[in-house]
Design a protein around this motif. Structure first.
Motif, PDB file in Angstrom:
ATOM      1  N   ALA A   1       0.836  -1.194   0.000  1.00  0.00           N
ATOM      2  CA  ALA A   1       0.000   0.000   0.000  1.00  0.00           C
ATOM      3  C   ALA A   1       0.874   1.249   0.000  1.00  0.00           C
ATOM      4  O   ALA A   1       1.803   1.351   0.778  1.00  0.00           O
ATOM      5  N   GLY A   2       0.567   2.182  -0.893  1.00  0.00           N
ATOM      6  CA  GLY A   2       1.338   3.411  -0.965  1.00  0.00           C
ATOM      7  C   GLY A   2       2.390   3.389  -2.066  1.00  0.00           C
ATOM      8  O   GLY A   2       2.796   4.433  -2.544  1.00  0.00           O
ATOM      9  N   LEU A   3       2.819   2.186  -2.456  1.00  0.00           N
ATOM     10  CA  LEU A   3       3.778   2.101  -3.553  1.00  0.00           C
ATOM     11  C   LEU A   3       3.035   2.079  -4.889  1.00  0.00           C
ATOM     12  O   LEU A   3       1.836   1.834  -4.954  1.00  0.00           O
ATOM     13  N   THR A   4       3.786   2.311  -5.944  1.00  0.00           N
ATOM     14  CA  THR A   4       3.173   2.317  -7.258  1.00  0.00           C
ATOM     15  C   THR A   4       2.971   0.887  -7.745  1.00  0.00           C
ATOM     16  O   THR A   4       3.921   0.115  -7.792  1.00  0.00           O
ATOM     17  N   PRO A   5       1.744   0.526  -8.075  1.00  0.00           N
ATOM     18  CA  PRO A   5       1.513  -0.834  -8.570  1.00  0.00           C
ATOM     19  C   PRO A   5       2.093  -1.035  -9.968  1.00  0.00           C
ATOM     20  O   PRO A   5       2.255  -0.069 -10.718  1.00  0.00           O
ATOM     21  N   ARG A   6       2.430  -2.269 -10.263  1.00  0.00           N
ATOM     22  CA  ARG A   6       2.920  -2.616 -11.611  1.00  0.00           C
ATOM     23  C   ARG A   6       2.013  -3.702 -12.179  1.00  0.00           C
ATOM     24  O   ARG A   6       2.314  -4.889 -12.096  1.00  0.00           O
ATOM     25  N   PRO A   7       0.886  -3.295 -12.697  1.00  0.00           N
ATOM     26  CA  PRO A   7      -0.103  -4.287 -13.145  1.00  0.00           C
ATOM     27  C   PRO A   7       0.303  -5.019 -14.421  1.00  0.00           C
ATOM     28  O   PRO A   7       1.105  -4.513 -15.203  1.00  0.00           O
ATOM     29  N   ASP A   8      -0.233  -6.216 -14.583  1.00  0.00           N
ATOM     30  CA  ASP A   8      -0.143  -6.909 -15.867  1.00  0.00           C
ATOM     31  C   ASP A   8      -1.303  -7.888 -15.959  1.00  0.00           C
ATOM     32  O   ASP A   8      -2.130  -7.973 -15.045  1.00  0.00           O
ATOM     33  N   ASP A   9      -1.359  -8.652 -17.042  1.00  0.00           N
ATOM     34  CA  ASP A   9      -2.528  -9.493 -17.280  1.00  0.00           C
ATOM     35  C   ASP A   9      -2.444 -10.868 -16.632  1.00  0.00           C
ATOM     36  O   ASP A   9      -3.347 -11.679 -16.802  1.00  0.00           O
ATOM     37  N   ASP A  10      -1.357 -11.131 -15.925  1.00  0.00           N
ATOM     38  CA  ASP A  10      -1.139 -12.490 -15.433  1.00  0.00           C
ATOM     39  C   ASP A  10      -1.197 -12.550 -13.911  1.00  0.00           C
ATOM     40  O   ASP A  10      -0.296 -12.050 -13.236  1.00  0.00           O
ATOM     41  N   PRO A  11      -2.234 -13.178 -13.342  1.00  0.00           N
ATOM     42  CA  PRO A  11      -2.368 -13.220 -11.876  1.00  0.00           C
ATOM     43  C   PRO A  11      -1.600 -14.348 -11.215  1.00  0.00           C
ATOM     44  O   PRO A  11      -1.913 -14.717 -10.074  1.00  0.00           O
ATOM     45  N   LEU A  12      -0.592 -14.884 -11.879  1.00  0.00           N
ATOM     46  CA  LEU A  12       0.165 -16.001 -11.298  1.00  0.00           C
ATOM     47  C   LEU A  12       0.790 -15.592  -9.966  1.00  0.00           C
ATOM     48  O   LEU A  12       1.400 -14.539  -9.856  1.00  0.00           O
ATOM     49  N   ASP A  13       0.634 -16.434  -8.947  1.00  0.00           N
ATOM     50  CA  ASP A  13       1.307 -16.230  -7.663  1.00  0.00           C
ATOM     51  C   ASP A  13       2.074 -17.479  -7.299  1.00  0.00           C
ATOM     52  O   ASP A  13       1.481 -18.514  -7.010  1.00  0.00           O
ATOM     53  N   GLN A  14       3.385 -17.363  -7.304  1.00  0.00           N
ATOM     54  CA  GLN A  14       4.204 -18.474  -6.812  1.00  0.00           C
ATOM     55  C   GLN A  14       5.099 -18.007  -5.674  1.00  0.00           C
ATOM     56  O   GLN A  14       6.090 -18.656  -5.344  1.00  0.00           O
ATOM     57  N   CYS A  15       4.737 -16.867  -5.065  1.00  0.00           N
ATOM     58  CA  CYS A  15       5.599 -16.349  -3.993  1.00  0.00           C
ATOM     59  C   CYS A  15       4.851 -16.110  -2.694  1.00  0.00           C
ATOM     60  O   CYS A  15       5.459 -16.007  -1.643  1.00  0.00           O
ATOM     61  N   ASN A  16       3.521 -16.009  -2.728  1.00  0.00           N
ATOM     62  CA  ASN A  16       2.773 -15.746  -1.497  1.00  0.00           C
ATOM     63  C   ASN A  16       2.044 -16.995  -1.034  1.00  0.00           C
ATOM     64  O   ASN A  16       2.321 -17.542   0.026  1.00  0.00           O
ATOM     65  N   GLY A  17       1.095 -17.462  -1.842  1.00  0.00           N
ATOM     66  CA  GLY A  17       0.460 -18.746  -1.548  1.00  0.00           C
ATOM     67  C   GLY A  17      -0.959 -18.667  -1.038  1.00  0.00           C
ATOM     68  O   GLY A  17      -1.766 -19.577  -1.252  1.00  0.00           O
ATOM     69  N   HIS A  18      -1.299 -17.574  -0.369  1.00  0.00           N
ATOM     70  CA  HIS A  18      -2.628 -17.458   0.254  1.00  0.00           C
ATOM     71  C   HIS A  18      -3.755 -17.671  -0.751  1.00  0.00           C
ATOM     72  O   HIS A  18      -4.673 -18.459  -0.528  1.00  0.00           O
ATOM     73  N   GLY A  19      -3.657 -16.988  -1.886  1.00  0.00           N
ATOM     74  CA  GLY A  19      -4.723 -17.075  -2.883  1.00  0.00           C
ATOM     75  C   GLY A  19      -4.852 -18.463  -3.494  1.00  0.00           C
ATOM     76  O   GLY A  19      -5.950 -18.877  -3.898  1.00  0.00           O
ATOM     77  N   THR A  20      -3.748 -19.186  -3.561  1.00  0.00           N
ATOM     78  CA  THR A  20      -3.789 -20.547  -4.108  1.00  0.00           C
ATOM     79  C   THR A  20      -4.529 -21.475  -3.153  1.00  0.00           C
ATOM     80  O   THR A  20      -5.299 -22.349  -3.568  1.00  0.00           O
ATOM     81  N   HIS A  21      -4.315 -21.260  -1.855  1.00  0.00           N
ATOM     82  CA  HIS A  21      -5.011 -22.061  -0.851  1.00  0.00           C
ATOM     83  C   HIS A  21      -6.518 -21.774  -0.908  1.00  0.00           C
ATOM     84  O   HIS A  21      -7.350 -22.683  -0.924  1.00  0.00           O
ATOM     85  N   VAL A  22      -6.851 -20.489  -0.966  1.00  0.00           N
ATOM     86  CA  VAL A  22      -8.247 -20.057  -1.058  1.00  0.00           C
ATOM     87  C   VAL A  22      -8.899 -20.647  -2.314  1.00  0.00           C
ATOM     88  O   VAL A  22     -10.025 -21.162  -2.275  1.00  0.00           O
ATOM     89  N   THR A  23      -8.175 -20.604  -3.415  1.00  0.00           N
ATOM     90  CA  THR A  23      -8.714 -21.095  -4.682  1.00  0.00           C
ATOM     91  C   THR A  23      -9.022 -22.588  -4.608  1.00  0.00           C
ATOM     92  O   THR A  23     -10.054 -23.054  -5.105  1.00  0.00           O
ATOM     93  N   GLY A  24      -8.148 -23.348  -3.960  1.00  0.00           N
ATOM     94  CA  GLY A  24      -8.375 -24.794  -3.854  1.00  0.00           C
ATOM     95  C   GLY A  24      -9.613 -25.135  -3.037  1.00  0.00           C
ATOM     96  O   GLY A  24     -10.283 -26.136  -3.300  1.00  0.00           O
ATOM     97  N   ILE A  25      -9.921 -24.326  -2.030  1.00  0.00           N
ATOM     98  CA  ILE A  25     -11.106 -24.589  -1.201  1.00  0.00           C
ATOM     99  C   ILE A  25     -12.370 -24.505  -2.059  1.00  0.00           C
ATOM    100  O   ILE A  25     -13.322 -25.246  -1.868  1.00  0.00           O
ATOM    101  N   ILE A  26     -12.352 -23.622  -3.046  1.00  0.00           N
ATOM    102  CA  ILE A  26     -13.473 -23.545  -3.992  1.00  0.00           C
ATOM    103  C   ILE A  26     -13.313 -24.575  -5.097  1.00  0.00           C
ATOM    104  O   ILE A  26     -14.257 -25.285  -5.447  1.00  0.00           O
TER     105      ILE A  26
END
Ligand SMILES: *[C@@H]1O[C@H](CO)[C@@H](O)[C@H](O)[C@H]1NC(C)=O
Ligand SMILES: *[C@@H]1O[C@H](CO)[C@@H](O)[C@H](O)[C@H]1NC(C)=O
Ligand SMILES: *[C@@H]1O[C@H](CO)[C@@H](O)[C@H](O)[C@H]1NC(C)=O
Ligand SMILES: *[C@@H]1O[C@H](CO)[C@@H](O)[C@H](O)[C@H]1NC(C)=O
Ligand SMILES: *[C@@H]1O[C@H](CO)[C@@H](O)[C@H](O)[C@H]1NC(C)=O
Ligand SMILES: *[C@@H]1O[C@H](CO)[C@@H](O)[C@H](O)[C@H]1NC(C)=O
Ligand SMILES: *[C@@H]1O[C@H](CO)[C@@H](O)[C@H](O)[C@H]1NC(C)=O
Ligand SMILES: *[C@@H]1O[C@H](CO)[C@@H](O)[C@H](O)[C@H]1NC(C)=O
Ligand SMILES: *[C@@H]1O[C@H](CO)[C@@H](O)[C@H](O)[C@H]1NC(C)=O
Length: 895
Positions: free
Chosen positions: A202-227
């Protein structure tokens, strides 16, 4: 502080020596930063409007930008929002937050809200499995699906096919074989967007792109598997709605926080992409329905997109402490339950015919071979077993499993004594403390915890010289847990300060096995309301699949009225957990889809006693094929005593409950309904009387609607006190032994001088015991005549001051020289809809960390006037504010 300068004061000094206080600093770790991005605002503009001067081709907020430019205000725009009907506006960073008043005067502006910082998602507990071949993996029987009827819906062939779910999180590792192995049309994760990039916070400049791949945090992958995890994996688990079509909106980088300007952008993108459901396992403590993200999420929900959001993991902080955007009025805020049993590991008994012995570990000790047992005491009543060095007669324990009683000294202490005799593998047996938690064994990895009865049996075998050995294969057994089926201790308590019913409904969130990024371990077990939230999103997909997308508007009501009400504990007393913690209960998805009774509304919001709505009506409809006889009854839940008695301090979790309950009158309690027929029933609810209003008792319960075949219910919630009576600013010494508010971490304060240069600025420290709709700090003349509400202490003499990089949060317009009839030199600080502090939290603000710039002040003498609007108070009424006046602050410029 600079006591050496105090001599410059004229006539107002109280020698510190007379106060009897030892000067002490407040614990810095408890200081809570303002959860906003300095100088950054989300401005909402009137999209419909015929704003004067607006050109039709302009973007809706073009006028604001022109207005700012014309006045020479430095700014830039990080997001533009243009979703008429939902949100139109922009996220604007001002070079000088003092210019917020110019924003407010710009044409067409409806609201200006600060950008709220939402912390990086953090599960309560986590274990990452090292890889698919890890031996230490608990077999998972998907008890979560069984508890909620998802297994029965899967058996009916319902998997969420055709339903689109947008997951706003850390992104996803879609290369995971159980998440489809790819990204784009035709894949499970069919679309998405990365709003931020890896390094964002928060507060830094975002660097958006079209690819939501996450291989460094993990939280969203866990959430995604529950669904969405596909079955057929090594753990034989699956997501709740694994045939639904997913979109991943990545709004967190690898580690950092996010500003709610990005959350709003992601929510609106989800709507534009026609998601049926949006789910957010994230939040910032708010307990107001009013942050931008809460407001936008609620508007989206009101248009028929199901929005599920985590209630938060702050249960230990007590009531009035749920998270935004889950606090949005029409959003489904999700609480967490613990599993009814844990899959604990089990040691195998060899040599005699005996059941395995469960030990408190989700993963096997992974010790190869078989070990005979050795008991350090042959008497299981010896309380201080192994607290002293073991006798010389003790054999070398390296070839045994050593059996030791818990108690008297710590586990590592005992282990040290044991290790000096060579002990390597140790099982401690319960001494009555309770077999309900993992134990802290320090660095000794081969030690675990067993039940008292198992310990006694092993000792008896040892005494009888029976050749018993133990081995530790990877084998688990279900062990009922005392907290199983209850609301998780960490799940946040509502309601909101504006009396919305949060959380709404609960789902399993404790010890959930799900997918994880391949580079981070492929599978992980995490706990939190973050895990419960996608469960409700997946449940909503099954509902929409079964009943059509039009049901989305009533999804919350259906989940609430068909939920399974949960008791406070397993004591057998039958007292129900307060609805401020469990919401309407644990979701029952099968019942939500198959119920033959519709009850509306799902929630009766009674508000406080000053704004009481005690007479409401509910409508019962027979949606089945047969005549039904209904019976309505009142089932009270525990009344949560949210403020400690004889104190202004909030009660910490688990919040104590009283069995004092509301009284409920129903206009009819027994009636028949033909298929399709409805009956409206008037409900009159009176708050409990035998409770102390000063504890701000949150009362709740259920109107149970029973037919021959099923129960449904409507949940009510109110507070048996007027929230306007709640003290907002802590002026006690209960928490730090020092009366608050105070200056520079010091107790009783005298007037003080500061040079306003270097580090020589005053710091104001305050603590909120309740949320406030408006906290305001102004600079005033030292001779001000004002009857403050909170300076009724003989020892109050503080000094204070100010300055530098300003963060006004919500400027209220009257930044001129009066505010609520009080003449001011200048405003220093404003914050709207502040949340209360934790049990030991406080805010610390100064130049560069909260206060507005005073570089243009003249040297002289001032005071700080701190005002906090009482909940439900009127901004224009001085008497609705609590107020506190600091001692004199001298600004003595360095010569
Ligand atoms: C915002 O504008 C200021 C000038 O007003 C500039 O210095 C700064 O770099 C800009 N920031 C971004 C993120 O573009
Ligand atoms: C896999 O799970 C399903 C239900 O989800 C169950 O019926 C089946 O028996 C499980 N298979 C194994 C091998 O455990
Ligand atoms: C004890 O039992 C184990 C196997 O259960 C066996 O290997 C061992 O030889 C036995 N020891 C004695 C002393 O009987
Ligand atoms: C076991 O220890 C308890 C507590 O010290 C003692 O009261 C009891 O007599 C002991 N039993 C035996 C059999 O020594
Ligand atoms: C116990 O035996 C092991 C293996 O033989 C040896 O390494 C260790 O030093 C011994 N410990 C003690 C305290 O005798
Ligand atoms: C564990 O069990 C003990 C004894 O039954 C009980 O007093 C304690 O509150 C329990 N703790 C938890 C965290 O459930
Ligand atoms: C645990 O026990 C095993 C088997 O004796 C041993 O190989 C391993 O080093 C032990 N681990 C620790 C941390 O002591
Ligand atoms: C409760 O009453 C207050 C004061 O009128 C109001 O601001 C608030 O919105 C009400 N809450 C609900 C849920 O209606
Ligand atoms: C307070 O002091 C200021 C100047 O220091 C003076 O202008 C003002 O009249 C004083 N007000 C009162 C109420 O004495």
């Amino acid at each position: 502080m600079n006591t050496h300068l105090a001599m410059k004061f004229l006539g107002v000094l109280v020698p510190l020596a007379l106060t009897g206080f030892v000067l002490a600093d407040l614990p810095p770790e408890d200081a809570i930063e303002l959860p906003i991005v300095p100088g950054k605002f989300i401005v909402e503009v009137d999209s419909s409007s015929n704003i004067p001067g607006k050109r039709s081709i302009d973007a809706p907020h073009a006028n604001i930008l022109r207005h700012l430019s014309e006045r020479g205000v430095g700014f830039n725009v990080s997001h533009e929002y243009n979703s008429p009907g939902l949100f139109v506006g922009a996220a604007i960073t001002l070079d000088d937050a003092n210019d917020a008043k110019e924003l407010q005067q710009a044409p067409g502006v409806i609201a200006i809200r600060p950008v709220i910082v939402v912390p990086a998602p953090k599960p309560v507990e986590s274990h990452i499995i090292s890889g698919p071949n890890d031996a230490n993996v608990p077999p998972d029987t998907q008890s979560t699906h069984v508890l909620t009827g998802v297994d029965k819906l899967h058996a009916e062939g319902r998997f969420g096919a055709g339903i689109k779910i947008g997951i706003i999180d850390t992104g996803v590792d879609y290369t995971h074989p159980s998440l489809g192995g790819g990204f784009g049309p035709g894949f499970k994760v069919a679309s998405g967007y990365d709003f931020v990039g890896d390094y964002y916070e928060a507060g830094l400049t975002p660097r958006p792109d079209d690819d939501p791949l996450d291989q460094c945090n993990g939280h969203g992958t866990h959430v995604t598997g529950i669904i969405g995890a596909d079955p057929g994996n090594i753990f034989n688990i699956s997501g709740v709605a694994y045939k639904s079509t997913l979109a991943a909106y990545r709004i967190f980088g690898c580690t950092g926080s996010v500003g709610d300007d990005i959350i709003v952008a992601a929510l609106l993108r989800g709507v534009a992409d026609n998601q049926d459901i949006l789910t957010l396992s994230l939040g910032a403590v708010s307990a107001w329905s009013t942050t931008t993200a809460s407001v936008v999420a609620s508007r989206i929900a009101a248009t028929g997109v199901v929005v599920t959001v985590a209630a938060g993991n702050d249960g230990t902080t007590g009531a009035w402490y749920t998270s935004a955007p889950g606090d949005g009025a029409d959003v489904i805020s999700v609480a967490s339950t613990d599993n009814t049993y844990l899959q604990l590991q089990e040691a195998t008994v060899n040599g005699v015919d005996h059941d395995g012995i469960p030990y408190y570990q989700l993963w096997s000790l992974a010790i190869p071979g078989e070990y005979p047992i050795y008991a350090t005491s042959t008497n299981t009543s010896i309380a201080d077993d192994a607290c002293d060095p073991l006798p010389d007669s003790t054999p070398n324990l390296s070839s045994y499993v050593t059996i030791v009683r818990r108690g008297t000294c710590s586990f590592p202490w005992k282990l040290q004594n044991l290790a000096s005799k060579g002990a390597n593998v140790v099982l401690f047996y319960d001494d009555g403390t309770g077999f309900n938690t993992t134990i802290d064994v320090g660095g000794y990895q081969n030690a675990s915890y067993i039940r008292a009865a198992d310990g006694a049996w092993l000792v008896s075998q040892f005494v009888a010289n029976v050749n018993v050995t133990l081995s530790f294969p990877n084998a688990s057994t279900p062990v009922f847990t005392p907290a199983g089926g209850l609301i998780s201790y960490y799940s946040s308590y509502g309601p909101t300060n504006d009396m919305y019913f949060k959380p709404a409904v609960a789902a399993p969130g404790g010890n959930i096995l799900s997918t994880y990024p391949l580079p981070l371990g492929t599978w992980a077990v995490l706990s939190g309301t973050s895990m419960a939230t996608p469960f409700i999103a997946g449940s909503a997909a099954l509902l929409l699949e079964a009943q059509g997308k039009a049901v989305s508007l009533s999804a919350r009501t259906v989940f609430e009225t068909t939920a399974q009400v949960i008791t406070l504990d397993h004591s057998g007393s039958g007292v129900l957990e307060t609805a401020a913690h469990q919401g309407a209960g644990l979701v029952d998805v099968y019942k939500a889809i198959h119920t033959e009774t519709s009850v509306t509304p799902g929630e009766l919001l009674l508000n406080d006693t000053a704004n009481y709505k005690g007479t409401q009506s509910i409508t019962v409809t027979n949606t089945g094929q047969n005549l039904k006889a209904y019976k309505l009854t009142h089932v009270p839940a525990g009344t949560a005593l949210t403020i400690q008695s004889n104190s202004v301090q909030p009660a910490v979790g688990p919040v104590p409950v009283s069995t004092a309950s509301a009284t409920v009158q129903l206009s009819s309690t027994d009636f028949l309904l033909l298929p399709g027929q409805s009956r409206e029933v008037t409900v009159v609810i009176k708050p409990p009387t035998n409770v102390d209003a000063k504890t701000f008792p949150v009362f709740s319960g259920y109107i149970k609607v029973q037919s021959e075949t099923e129960d449904t219910h409507v949940t009510y919630l109110g507070v048996a006190a007027a929230l306007k009576d709640a003290q907002v600013l802590d002026n006690s010494n209960a928490v730090f032994g020092l009366y608050l508010p105070l200056i520079n971490g010091m107790g009783t304060m005298t007037a003080e001088n500061f040079s306003f240069s270097g580090f020589d600025y005053p710091v104001l420290q305050y603590r909120l015991t309740f949320g406030t709709p408006l906290l305001r700090i102004d600079l005033v003349e030292p001779n001000i005549t004002l009857k403050t509400t909170l300076n009724h202490r003989s020892d109050v003499k503080q000094r204070d001051s100010v300055l530098e990089r300003p963060i006004f949060s919500f400027p209220h317009g009257n930044l001129a020289n009066t505010f609520a009839q009080v003449s001011i030199v200048g405003p220093l600080f404003e914050f709207d809809y502040a949340v209360r502090h934790t049990a030991s939290g406080y805010a610390s603000i100064t130049q560069g960390a909260g206060f507005a710039n005073t570089s243009d002040w003249a040297p002289g003498y001032y005071r700080f006037l701190v005002r906090a609007l009482k909940i439900t108070g009127d901004l224009t009424q001085e008497e609705d504010f609590e107020s506190w006046l600091s001692p004199i602050i001298g600004y003595i410029a360095d010569e």
